[in-house]
Design a protein around this motif. Structure first.
Motif, mmCIF file in Angstrom:
data_model
loop_
_atom_site.group_PDB
_atom_site.id
_atom_site.type_symbol
_atom_site.label_atom_id
_atom_site.label_comp_id
_atom_site.label_asym_id
_atom_site.label_seq_id
_atom_site.Cartn_x
_atom_site.Cartn_y
_atom_site.Cartn_z
ATOM 1 N N PHE A 130 0.831 -1.206 0.000
ATOM 2 C CA PHE A 130 0.000 0.000 0.000
ATOM 3 C C PHE A 130 0.865 1.255 0.000
ATOM 4 O O PHE A 130 0.520 2.259 -0.634
ATOM 5 N N ARG A 134 0.847 4.134 -3.000
ATOM 6 C CA ARG A 134 0.715 5.581 -2.835
ATOM 7 C C ARG A 134 1.819 6.327 -3.573
ATOM 8 O O ARG A 134 1.627 7.454 -4.026
ATOM 9 N N LYS A 135 2.998 5.684 -3.685
ATOM 10 C CA LYS A 135 4.121 6.286 -4.399
ATOM 11 C C LYS A 135 4.118 5.927 -5.890
ATOM 12 O O LYS A 135 5.024 6.285 -6.625
ATOM 13 N N ARG A 136 3.083 5.189 -6.310
ATOM 14 C CA ARG A 136 2.935 4.754 -7.704
ATOM 15 C C ARG A 136 4.116 3.910 -8.163
ATOM 16 O O ARG A 136 4.629 4.055 -9.274
#
Length: 205
Positions: A130, A134-136
């Motif tokens: 996850f 969020r940081k791709r």
């Protein structure tokens, strides 16, 4: 903790995103991070926060005792995860390979035990996955989390609504065995790294 070279690249990227950091290099084998930064702009605590936001962590104290304690804690945590993973995987496999695995009660027990395995033994994979999402970015943790979550969710849907996919087979055993084998690999890796680090310290002393 880093589990693959992609993780090492993610740590480097997270460190480089901190203003004032000019260079960041991760040695995956030695589990170390080398930084070149401007102390007038940033500090190690800011770098640590950025890395933690990416789902990892660093030990910024150069005290060898603290480093050794960190290795011991990591080893103990992986050992607990290993025990939990196999303690849950074995009964799931035992039920799945017998006629009991075809009964509703057997499937419910497998669903519960495999869910516990994903949370207790595989929680770190999901947490890091996850954080990377969020940081791709993605890594081995993403693959483990995606595969096990998909197997468990698909099986749960079949268990609740057997006609939804037109299938009756469940794959709780696959989800829990993936976690068990990957956790075993991580444990063996942590033990090997601890032994190597200890040998290097003995040579330096």
């Amino acid at each position: 903790e880093m589990s693959c070279v992609v993780c090492a690249a993610n740590v480097e990227r997270a460190a480089l995103e901190v203003e004032g950091v000019a260079h960041a290099s991760v040695n995956f084998a030695a589990n170390t991070l080398t930084l070149d930064f401007d102390p007038n702009i940033t500090d190690l605590l800011e770098v640590q926060k950025a890395i933690q936001a990416a789902g990892y962590d660093i030990v910024i104290d150069d005290n060898s005792v603290d480093e050794q304690q960190s290795e011991v804690n990591s080893y103990r945590r992986r050992r607990r995860q290993l025990i939990a993973a196999w303690a849950l995987a074995i009964p799931v496999m035992a039920i799945s390979m017998t006629p009991a695995g075809d009964s509703l009660l057997g499937k419910l027990i497998c669903a519960l035990l495999s869910a516990c395995a994903l949370v207790v033994a595989g929680g770190d994979f999901f947490r890091r996955a996850f954080a990377m999402l969020r940081k791709r970015t993605a890594g081995m943790d993403s693959l483990v989390a995606l595969s096990t979550a998909t197997a468990w969710a698909f099986s749960t849907v079949i268990l609740i609504c057997p006609d939804f996919f037109g299938a009756t087979n469940v794959y709780f055993d696959s989800a829990v065995m993936i976690i068990a084998f990957v956790v075993t690999g991580n444990f063996l890796e942590a033990r090997a790294k601890a032994s190597t680090s200890s040998a290097i310290r003995d040579l330096m002393n």
